[in-house]
Design a protein around this motif. Structure first.
Motif, PDB file in Angstrom:
ATOM      1  N   GLN A 280      -0.672   3.622  -8.062  1.00  0.00           N
ATOM      2  CA  GLN A 280      -0.347   2.544  -8.992  1.00  0.00           C
ATOM      3  C   GLN A 280      -1.603   1.877  -9.536  1.00  0.00           C
ATOM      4  O   GLN A 280      -1.534   1.105 -10.494  1.00  0.00           O
ATOM      5  CB  GLN A 280       0.515   1.466  -8.302  1.00  0.00           C
ATOM      6  N   ASN A 281      -2.717   2.136  -8.907  1.00  0.00           N
ATOM      7  CA  ASN A 281      -3.958   1.432  -9.255  1.00  0.00           C
ATOM      8  C   ASN A 281      -4.716   2.198 -10.329  1.00  0.00           C
ATOM      9  O   ASN A 281      -5.057   3.369 -10.124  1.00  0.00           O
ATOM     10  CB  ASN A 281      -4.814   1.299  -7.983  1.00  0.00           C
TER      11      ASN A 281
ATOM     12  N   LEU B  33      -7.606   2.198 -11.021  1.00  0.00           N
ATOM     13  CA  LEU B  33      -8.922   2.642 -10.560  1.00  0.00           C
ATOM     14  C   LEU B  33      -8.857   3.992  -9.831  1.00  0.00           C
ATOM     15  O   LEU B  33      -9.893   4.539  -9.460  1.00  0.00           O
ATOM     16  CB  LEU B  33      -9.550   1.594  -9.626  1.00  0.00           C
TER      17      LEU B  33
ATOM     18  N   PRO C 249      -8.012   5.077  -6.663  1.00  0.00           N
ATOM     19  CA  PRO C 249      -8.833   5.077  -5.448  1.00  0.00           C
ATOM     20  C   PRO C 249      -8.785   6.416  -4.717  1.00  0.00           C
ATOM     21  O   PRO C 249      -7.761   7.097  -4.688  1.00  0.00           O
ATOM     22  CB  PRO C 249      -8.182   3.984  -4.582  1.00  0.00           C
TER      23      PRO C 249
ATOM     24  N   LEU D  74      -0.024  -2.282   1.269  1.00  0.00           N
ATOM     25  CA  LEU D  74       0.582  -1.878  -0.012  1.00  0.00           C
ATOM     26  C   LEU D  74       1.993  -1.331   0.147  1.00  0.00           C
ATOM     27  O   LEU D  74       2.250  -0.497   1.012  1.00  0.00           O
ATOM     28  CB  LEU D  74      -0.276  -0.802  -0.675  1.00  0.00           C
TER      29      LEU D  74
ATOM     30  N   GLY E 104       0.019  -7.329  -7.160  1.00  0.00           N
ATOM     31  CA  GLY E 104      -0.092  -7.228  -5.711  1.00  0.00           C
ATOM     32  C   GLY E 104      -0.376  -5.810  -5.238  1.00  0.00           C
ATOM     33  O   GLY E 104      -0.625  -5.586  -4.050  1.00  0.00           O
ATOM     34  N   LEU E 105      -0.318  -4.836  -6.143  1.00  0.00           N
ATOM     35  CA  LEU E 105      -0.557  -3.442  -5.744  1.00  0.00           C
ATOM     36  C   LEU E 105      -2.014  -3.036  -5.898  1.00  0.00           C
ATOM     37  O   LEU E 105      -2.377  -1.893  -5.609  1.00  0.00           O
ATOM     38  CB  LEU E 105       0.339  -2.512  -6.564  1.00  0.00           C
ATOM     39  N   LEU E 106      -2.849  -3.957  -6.335  1.00  0.00           N
ATOM     40  CA  LEU E 106      -4.270  -3.647  -6.554  1.00  0.00           C
ATOM     41  C   LEU E 106      -5.072  -3.922  -5.283  1.00  0.00           C
ATOM     42  O   LEU E 106      -5.780  -4.930  -5.188  1.00  0.00           O
ATOM     43  CB  LEU E 106      -4.810  -4.476  -7.724  1.00  0.00           C
ATOM     44  N   SER E 107      -4.978  -3.007  -4.313  1.00  0.00           N
ATOM     45  CA  SER E 107      -5.772  -3.229  -3.086  1.00  0.00           C
ATOM     46  C   SER E 107      -7.267  -3.112  -3.391  1.00  0.00           C
ATOM     47  O   SER E 107      -8.093  -3.673  -2.685  1.00  0.00           O
ATOM     48  CB  SER E 107      -5.352  -2.237  -2.009  1.00  0.00           C
ATOM     49  N   ARG E 108      -7.585  -2.386  -4.423  1.00  0.00           N
ATOM     50  CA  ARG E 108      -8.955  -2.318  -4.912  1.00  0.00           C
ATOM     51  C   ARG E 108      -8.994  -2.917  -6.303  1.00  0.00           C
ATOM     52  O   ARG E 108      -8.089  -2.632  -7.079  1.00  0.00           O
ATOM     53  CB  ARG E 108      -9.454  -0.859  -4.992  1.00  0.00           C
ATOM     54  N   PRO E 109     -10.038  -3.640  -6.716  1.00  0.00           N
ATOM     55  CA  PRO E 109     -11.199  -3.997  -5.921  1.00  0.00           C
ATOM     56  C   PRO E 109     -10.800  -4.820  -4.687  1.00  0.00           C
ATOM     57  O   PRO E 109      -9.825  -5.573  -4.722  1.00  0.00           O
ATOM     58  CB  PRO E 109     -12.057  -4.826  -6.875  1.00  0.00           C
ATOM     59  N   THR E 110     -11.581  -4.662  -3.632  1.00  0.00           N
ATOM     60  CA  THR E 110     -11.322  -5.397  -2.395  1.00  0.00           C
ATOM     61  C   THR E 110     -11.680  -6.871  -2.579  1.00  0.00           C
ATOM     62  O   THR E 110     -12.281  -7.268  -3.583  1.00  0.00           O
ATOM     63  CB  THR E 110     -12.164  -4.828  -1.252  1.00  0.00           C
ATOM     64  N   VAL E 111     -11.341  -7.640  -1.581  1.00  0.00           N
ATOM     65  CA  VAL E 111     -11.689  -9.062  -1.611  1.00  0.00           C
ATOM     66  C   VAL E 111     -13.210  -9.231  -1.726  1.00  0.00           C
ATOM     67  O   VAL E 111     -13.706 -10.025  -2.540  1.00  0.00           O
ATOM     68  CB  VAL E 111     -11.148  -9.769  -0.348  1.00  0.00           C
ATOM     69  N   ALA E 112     -13.932  -8.453  -0.960  1.00  0.00           N
ATOM     70  CA  ALA E 112     -15.391  -8.567  -1.016  1.00  0.00           C
ATOM     71  C   ALA E 112     -15.903  -8.236  -2.415  1.00  0.00           C
ATOM     72  O   ALA E 112     -16.795  -8.907  -2.949  1.00  0.00           O
ATOM     73  CB  ALA E 112     -16.025  -7.635   0.019  1.00  0.00           C
TER      74      ALA E 112
ATOM     75  N   ASN F 111       1.334   4.561  -3.261  1.00  0.00           N
ATOM     76  CA  ASN F 111       0.879   3.183  -3.434  1.00  0.00           C
ATOM     77  C   ASN F 111      -0.477   3.120  -4.136  1.00  0.00           C
ATOM     78  O   ASN F 111      -0.685   2.308  -5.042  1.00  0.00           O
ATOM     79  CB  ASN F 111       0.826   2.480  -2.075  1.00  0.00           C
TER      80      ASN F 111
ATOM     81  N   GLU G 162      -7.345  -4.199   2.847  1.00  0.00           N
ATOM     82  CA  GLU G 162      -6.409  -4.493   1.749  1.00  0.00           C
ATOM     83  C   GLU G 162      -5.402  -3.369   1.525  1.00  0.00           C
ATOM     84  O   GLU G 162      -4.311  -3.602   0.996  1.00  0.00           O
ATOM     85  CB  GLU G 162      -7.180  -4.728   0.445  1.00  0.00           C
ATOM     86  N   ASP G 163      -5.771  -2.129   1.872  1.00  0.00           N
ATOM     87  CA  ASP G 163      -4.869  -0.995   1.631  1.00  0.00           C
ATOM     88  C   ASP G 163      -3.689  -0.972   2.603  1.00  0.00           C
ATOM     89  O   ASP G 163      -2.651  -0.377   2.300  1.00  0.00           O
ATOM     90  CB  ASP G 163      -5.629   0.336   1.792  1.00  0.00           C
TER      91      ASP G 163
END
Lengths: 414, 414, 414, 414
Positions: B154-155, B157, B159, B31, A91-99, B151, B27-28
């Protein structure tokens, strides 16, 4: 399955997931309340990852992965593929985005459809793995519903996923009655050559059953209300020891999504918070609750083989996801399939002679054969194409977030 | 502050938060990796809740709350207002959506600006509470940055929140040098009538200080690298007992956002993952690390009064949020303000004669006066309008997610 | 202290510990209910280990350690000496047996008395370390009582350590009254050359105090009963935020050893379960409870310097361990010493210019100067030879198992 | 069993427990390192409690309980009898003392022997319950050994319970070989009227088995060493998913009591720390380890029915507690009984038609039929009078503190 048919099925199954997601807000895609309830976005990506990992990478010449990090972040539990991003943090992966996840999904779809139209390569393996991938996808579509429900339920605003479809009110549930069965030496498991099955349904083998009786309908909310009113959640004598431990630790006093307000009972559903329907089939019961309610009703859970032996003679018809009603309704007599997954007393164990598939894909089922119980039948959020008499679902006894309920059995006494 | 001025400040401060949020994806906004790091969306809403709760409800005639549930879900910790939605679960509130939160925010802004233009009511209280609300908002804007950083970190990627602004490379940091101070009986705390202050800065009172010395610059990354290379994270003798416990429990081997790849050091910043700048001011240190590094450098943390006595003579100038560079840079000599919050050895305690405000608003500061240490000076993500010599920030000794670092002090020995 | 005197003191202090243990059953010696409450056997051994480690090994020529494993298993927290057996598991050391620990103890005593009679070596260091060892031992003797009480309290049989001595019933407690003090620049800490002190009491230094008032007696059980009856444990507004968190997490509803049976209050004591004496001094309060009760009584905790400034003029007389009554009694007016340790609002911090001792022995005090509060005065299980106006005891704010209570203070308002 | 015989057995079984305890120091009687490993003293008392609760109270006219609190503190898990003192805190009961527990035990013995000599009352129930009580006692005597071993193992002094008896060194273990079995419809469970059995062994019923093969000896330490050297504890592909989770969480790298010092392997035993005997039968394996080792050896665990079908034809002979050697030795070929409990892949579930006994005594077995696996065969610390082909022992898959090991099975392939 012929490839042409498979292409159609691929398009259909993959589209279904996008249809199911259509009512979501962007913000809903990332919710994960507990480790078990993955975000919708993650399910969308992981099911695509499955095709990329097990079909495109090995079978499409020159295939370039969509993103270097996706192998890691969308791997669920395949150690044979590599390390996995920690499950509780999806749930902490805001990226990649939904799009971006939809972009990933569509890129995989394009490549998969090209692969399924190609006439080169190991077509048999491609076909069988694609079918496995679609079955896998349908399983995750069911988890999409159950995880979303749990995640939305944390919100005091009680969000509505979609409104319930208008539907004819079923008549009153049938009286509880018992069908008796002779037992004997019976064949269980999937028959070779009769369509798709998972490895855990094989090999077909003989089992000896004593005579038994099976209820004509699942336990209803009215049954559970009577159990509650009789103090069922406060009497240790009704419970397995581990179940009683859980009742106390979790302060369980009713099924997962029930709420009492001013002595009225309500139930949180994917269609919002609703007054509890006493005639409806009870769901979101743990195996512990299922077992305690059965004991209180002077019965027991069926074994998975008792259930399967009866189901073998029935058509796979019932209340599934295609109804658009994402909550169990009043039971139809003598229908074993649909509405709820039915807990059995059978540990999820390998059948005699069981062999998992070779390689990472062999991690699909076999390594979970411990500490879990088998559930049978499919639920109101299951795709009917997944369901058959030999299908074995499995969860841990305390798990409650699936659409799980109980159909009673008892020993046959003349 | 005159109301006209306050209206301008209101518009400006409130707009700033939306500006800060502009680079975010939807999405961000939701978090929350740990209980302490609230979602951006929650900060946006809670700061509006503050104005609704403490100004619009009590002072605007006929005011209707925007939503019946917001009093509950956006209350942080004010028991005097009512129960609070559990802090660790703020990230599970996908609804209200980001758009709905902005609608809420704008409705509050409209009402607040009307209130600030009205000529009725207790204008003095309205003015002072509005100013408090804006100071509160700026504090949450700083938390927006620190929470977002944690937040996003944690990713895998890594960001990028925004690219770093182009800026002139500062020259090398000054050599560490010591300024000596005489101590004596000194006045500490905010002076009445000299502008806004929080209750915890009052009353102004006398403190006796022994002579001491304060460093001309904070500890740099090069200093911390030398500490690491000398085995600083492995020598219990350098640490407070509770700090050493934390080092072992958390497997601490370097500051929070440092990462070592192939023997090169990198640091995760709001501008992405960057090679570590040895000349930069060290940040994201817990008080335990600050204390251990100080001991290793044969020095100690200053008390909050030592720091304040020196700061009283300085202009509030330095590296703050308005620079657009959200990471500390090379230090400027003898500048006490900005870049990082500086841990002091002083427990966050009430000043002699301290009285919290009446009512729920009195929960703002006083109830936290236990187990925390005072930090001074403001950081690169602090609004400069918040900062003054008497300002007391406070966090728990193990906390690392703020832009916190260390300026050394030592006893004066002729 | 002259060596002859020290030998007498050594014999006396060491014998006291055996006297205190005399009422125990062998089974009682090993109890450890939580990490903090070490077994009596461990205290007996560790205090001997202290003399072996810091005196016999370095100063007695040819000394052979009593057992190769004791350095490890009886080391409390001295990293400079080496690794330590995990504190929470001390209760699992059934071996060495009680008899073997007494043998160890006696062997150390023999060697120590020989060392103290020797005329060689660094006699000054030997003397000062021996005195430190005896003060250390008396501290552990106090912990013997507090730990034993906590450990026995887990037993539903409510074991009696010893019967209470017959003693004259004190008259009713004095009415609460306030003594006012002027404050000003005052000297705090131990004076050099005036007898034993710990390093944390030094250096003597100046502190500025505002005028204040101190209560003539500690808070009594009657006061706490009134607090309870007024709902004190249910009103968050009375509590520090961390304290309120603890009240909820620990379901605190009364002081640690209080029990309510059929609406009668009882208190578990080292003399067994007794009806609560309303006139008695309240004890086993955490700092959170002390602070909340003070707030409810419209007062506050004193700072350690307020307390010390008043204590400097008083003789060290009061209710100590030599009374044989191991529970606080009705208060005597204006006596600052004895009966209970009094929580102060002062964080346990280093005094300006503080330097810990060199080597492992420097771990005695300094490394604990974080997250704890200072307590002053000594309790009914403290040896009076430990107590002086400058003595600083320290515990964590939630700790309740010491004989800790509260003497109120307030700002002076003419 | 005739009463006269039962009286002899009573005396013998009860005396055995005191014999087993004879080597203990008083301090050893109270050890409890984890909730599962109860103190020896508690086992001594609880087994007496069983006779007091289920025989003396209901069947001896005018019987007065020995102590009002014992019903509570020595109740293990019988909710039908009443509340229970919390299991994890049994080690905190220093009182009653060891001497008092022996007094309790002897008072029960006196009363029981009088009861068994009486000619009144329901002699049949008295006889059958007494036999149940003795079987219960023998189970706890086995737990005495396994719990004591675990508790002593926490001590870095590696205490010796008793020295190993001198015994003839067995020759080398037999080569691993396979015995094949036909399967078919077989009768399983205890036969009515053929002596004592627990309710969980009933009713006797038919089971269909496919052909299979069973190993001629259990897995040895040499086998486990080879598994370790091949990286077995580091390869997730060898493990069940839950097992691999436990390996990582518990940092498992070898069986429970193995220790490596300077590349030499040792094993902690009840006879002290010993060099690892490669020829010995491996023990203290969890089911996860048993399963992984079996997979690595290209085999699997047997089902409980495979095991029972072979055992039905064998005499109950092997290495049991009466040998005085409390550690498994080199295996004897084709002996199914003794040395170690053998994990099976069978979940501990009710047999078809299973009914627990009425009343509190029905909590003995039935309520544990979830989440556990069946073990068969008896170990080197089992009383041989407990063992039979149909006996079902059960533990959780991660449990390691029993003398549990693995005998391999595999599907039969011509």
């Amino acid at each position: 399955m012929p490839l042409a048919h498979l292409r159609d099925m691929y398009r259909d199954v993959r589209q279904k997931f996008e249809d199911y997601c259509a009512p979501l807000e962007i913000e809903d895609y990332g919710l994960q309340a507990v480790a078990e309830t993955s975000p919708a976005k993650w399910h969308l990506a992981h099911t695509s990852w499955f095709f990329e990992t097990f079909l495109l990478k090995p079978f499409m010449p020159g295939y370039q992965p969509q993103h270097p990090a996706f192998e890691y972040i969308f791997n669920s539990y395949y150690n044979g593929v590599g390390a996995q991003f920690p499950r509780p943090q999806r749930g902490l992966l805001s990226r990649p985005t939904v799009a971006e996840v939809y972009d990933y999904r569509h890129a995989i779809d394009d490549a998969m459809l090209r692969l399924l139209e190609s006439t080169n390569g190991d077509q048999e393996t491609i076909a069988s793995r694609t079918e496995l991938g679609l079955q896998h996808e349908m399983q995750h579509q069911e988890l999409f519903f159950t995880d979303l429900k749990y995640n939305l339920a944390q919100n005091p605003l009680c969000p509505v996923y979609v409104e319930a479809p208008g539907h004819e009110e079923p008549s009153a549930p049938p009286e509880l009655a018992w069908n008796s069965h002779d037992g004997g030496i019976l064949k269980m498991g999937a028959e070779t050559g009769s369509g798709f099955c998972f490895d855990n349904e094989t090999p077909r083998h003989r089992v000896f059953l004593e005579p038994f009786e099976l209820a004509n309908r699942p336990v209803t909310n009215a049954d559970v209300l009577a159990f509650i009113e009789d103090g069922g959640y406060r009497q240790p004598a009704l419970w397995l020891a581990d179940g009683w431990g859980k009742v106390q630790e979790g302060h369980w006093q009713h099924p997962l999504y029930w709420r009492q307000q001013d002595s009225e009972w309500f139930e949180f559903t994917l269609h919002g918070l609703k007054p509890l329907n006493p005639q409806g089939i009870a769901c979101h019961l743990s195996a512990y609750e299922a077992d305690a309610i059965a004991r209180w009703m002077d019965a027991r859970l069926p074994t998975e083989f008792e259930w399967e032996s009866v189901a073998q003679g029935q058509p796979v018809e019932g209340h599934f996801v295609d109804s658009g009603l994402y909550h169990p309704d009043t039971p139809t007599p003598d229908t074993l399939f649909g509405s709820i997954w039915q807990w059995t007393s059978s540990a999820y164990s390998p059948y005699p002679g069981y062999r998992p598939a070779e390689g990472a894909i062999g991690e699909y089922n076999g390594k979970f054969m411990c500490n879990q119980l088998v559930l049978r039948g499919g639920s109101c959020v299951t795709d009917p194409r997944q369901v058959r008499a030999s299908y074995r679902n499995f969860f841990y006894p305390p798990d409650r977030w699936q659409f799980s309920g109980v159909r009673l059995a008892r020993d046959y006494c003349k």
